[in-house]
Design a protein around this motif. Structure first.
Motif, PDB file in Angstrom:
ATOM      1  N   TYR A 180     -18.421  13.220  43.651  1.00 47.79           N
ATOM      2  CA  TYR A 180     -17.619  12.004  43.488  1.00 47.79           C
ATOM      3  C   TYR A 180     -17.272  11.760  42.022  1.00 47.79           C
ATOM      4  N   ILE A 181     -16.290  10.919  41.825  1.00 49.21           N
ATOM      5  CA  ILE A 181     -15.930  10.469  40.488  1.00 49.21           C
ATOM      6  C   ILE A 181     -15.620   8.981  40.572  1.00 49.21           C
ATOM      7  N   GLY A 182     -16.066   8.239  39.560  1.00 56.65           N
ATOM      8  CA  GLY A 182     -15.870   6.798  39.645  1.00 56.65           C
ATOM      9  C   GLY A 182     -16.076   6.083  38.329  1.00 56.65           C
ATOM     10  N   LEU A 183     -16.093   4.772  38.401  1.00 53.16           N
ATOM     11  CA  LEU A 183     -16.247   3.914  37.234  1.00 53.16           C
ATOM     12  C   LEU A 183     -17.568   3.165  37.323  1.00 53.16           C
ATOM     13  N   SER A 212     -19.903   3.013  46.871  1.00 53.70           N
ATOM     14  CA  SER A 212     -20.475   2.369  45.685  1.00 53.70           C
ATOM     15  C   SER A 212     -21.937   2.763  45.612  1.00 53.70           C
ATOM     16  N   VAL A 213     -22.305   3.401  44.507  1.00 59.11           N
ATOM     17  CA  VAL A 213     -23.682   3.828  44.282  1.00 59.11           C
ATOM     18  C   VAL A 213     -24.342   2.824  43.340  1.00 59.11           C
ATOM     19  N   ALA A 266     -16.747   4.604  43.421  1.00 63.81           N
ATOM     20  CA  ALA A 266     -16.330   6.004  43.335  1.00 63.81           C
ATOM     21  C   ALA A 266     -15.630   6.506  44.587  1.00 63.81           C
ATOM     22  N   VAL A 267     -14.996   7.679  44.442  1.00 57.57           N
ATOM     23  CA  VAL A 267     -14.341   8.373  45.555  1.00 57.57           C
ATOM     24  C   VAL A 267     -14.727   9.845  45.510  1.00 57.57           C
ATOM     25  N   SER A 268     -14.658  10.495  46.667  1.00 50.90           N
ATOM     26  CA  SER A 268     -14.966  11.925  46.726  1.00 50.90           C
ATOM     27  C   SER A 268     -13.868  12.719  46.023  1.00 50.90           C
ATOM     28  N   THR A 269     -14.249  13.870  45.476  1.00 49.69           N
ATOM     29  CA  THR A 269     -13.313  14.645  44.646  1.00 49.69           C
ATOM     30  C   THR A 269     -12.717  15.865  45.338  1.00 49.69           C
ATOM     31  N   LYS A 296     -22.843  13.496  42.253  1.00 47.74           N
ATOM     32  CA  LYS A 296     -22.879  14.233  43.527  1.00 47.74           C
ATOM     33  C   LYS A 296     -23.906  13.603  44.459  1.00 47.74           C
ATOM     34  N   LEU A 297     -23.522  13.436  45.703  1.00 54.34           N
ATOM     35  CA  LEU A 297     -24.450  13.046  46.758  1.00 54.34           C
ATOM     36  C   LEU A 297     -24.842  14.327  47.480  1.00 54.34           C
TER      37      LEU A 297
END
Length: 237
Positions: free
Chosen positions: A97-100, A136-137, A153-156, A172-173
């Motif tokens: 994932y990638i996120g803020l 959301s992690v 975040a969203v998956s990449t 990464k999950l």
């Protein structure tokens, strides 16, 4: 215990993790054409748990805020249009994932999280891409100060070629067993799913192996609040 013109009083007894009793009440006060409801609790904790007082106050305050919101809905509409179910433990496939990442007080989370996802949506639309998974992690939670650190975040997997700037964080999950609690309804009641999940994992003595996260099955932008679906996943051994 008693019902008065302006209050309902009752005794509350805790069994676990330690035994204690508290005097609790709903107090009613007329406020124009509305009624102000105050939920109070007066109790004590064992002296050796003095260091947990702030944390316990925060947990109880969250429960009370959510409970009063549900009471308001019940009085005004005759129902609380939300439900929470235990889905059990299954193998979660995992993804990158990638996120803020943001840190804020709990009361500011709806605004902060909305801004993060709006930034992500704008970036994906600009690139003509879309993500399959939205999450959301929560890498850090401080209940004493009610300060939360989250990663929206969203998956990449479907985002090859998208150039994310330095503000974005990658993670990464991993594939592993996950205990899932699913919630249908407004995010205002999402704490019910978190509480159910935490109580269930403790009661069943499940070993949580990683940071829990929220998984959003649909979007508040095009879904009515009572039809929103969110899963809380607890990584377990």
């Amino acid at each position: 215990e008693s019902i008065e013109d302006k209050a309902i009083n009752y005794n509350l007894e805790f069994i676990k993790p330690f035994k204690s009793k508290a005097k609790t009440s709903f107090e009613f006060e007329k406020d124009g054409e509305k009624t102000k409801v105050t939920w109070t609790m007066d109790g004590n904790m064992p002296f050796f748990l003095f260091f947990m007082i702030k944390t316990m106050q925060s947990w109880i305050e969250m429960d009370y805020d959510r409970g009063l919101t549900m009471l308001k809905s019940m009085i005004e509409t005759g129902k609380v249009d939300a439900d929470t179910t235990i889905e059990g433990t299954n193998l979660f496939k995992g993804f990158s994932y990638i996120g803020l990442k943001r840190t804020c007080k709990m009361k500011d989370m709806p605004k902060e999280m909305t801004e993060c996802f709006e930034t992500i949506v704008a970036k994906l639309k600009e690139e003509g891409k879309w993500a399959e998974h939205w999450i959301s992690v929560y890498p850090k939670v401080n209940m004493k100060t009610k300060e939360f650190t989250f990663i929206a975040a969203v998956s990449t997997e479907a985002l090859e070629g998208v150039d994310f700037d330095k503000d974005f964080l990658r993670g990464k999950l991993k594939e592993q067993p996950m205990f899932e609690v699913k919630h249908r309804g407004s995010y205002d009641y999402l704490g019910n799913a978190w509480s159910m999940g935490m109580m269930h994992t403790r009661a069943k003595k499940m070993k949580v192996n990683g940071k829990p996260f929220e998984y959003y099955w649909n979007s508040p932008k095009d879904t009515e609040p009572n039809k929103l679906e969110t899963s809380i996943y607890f990584p377990v051994k």
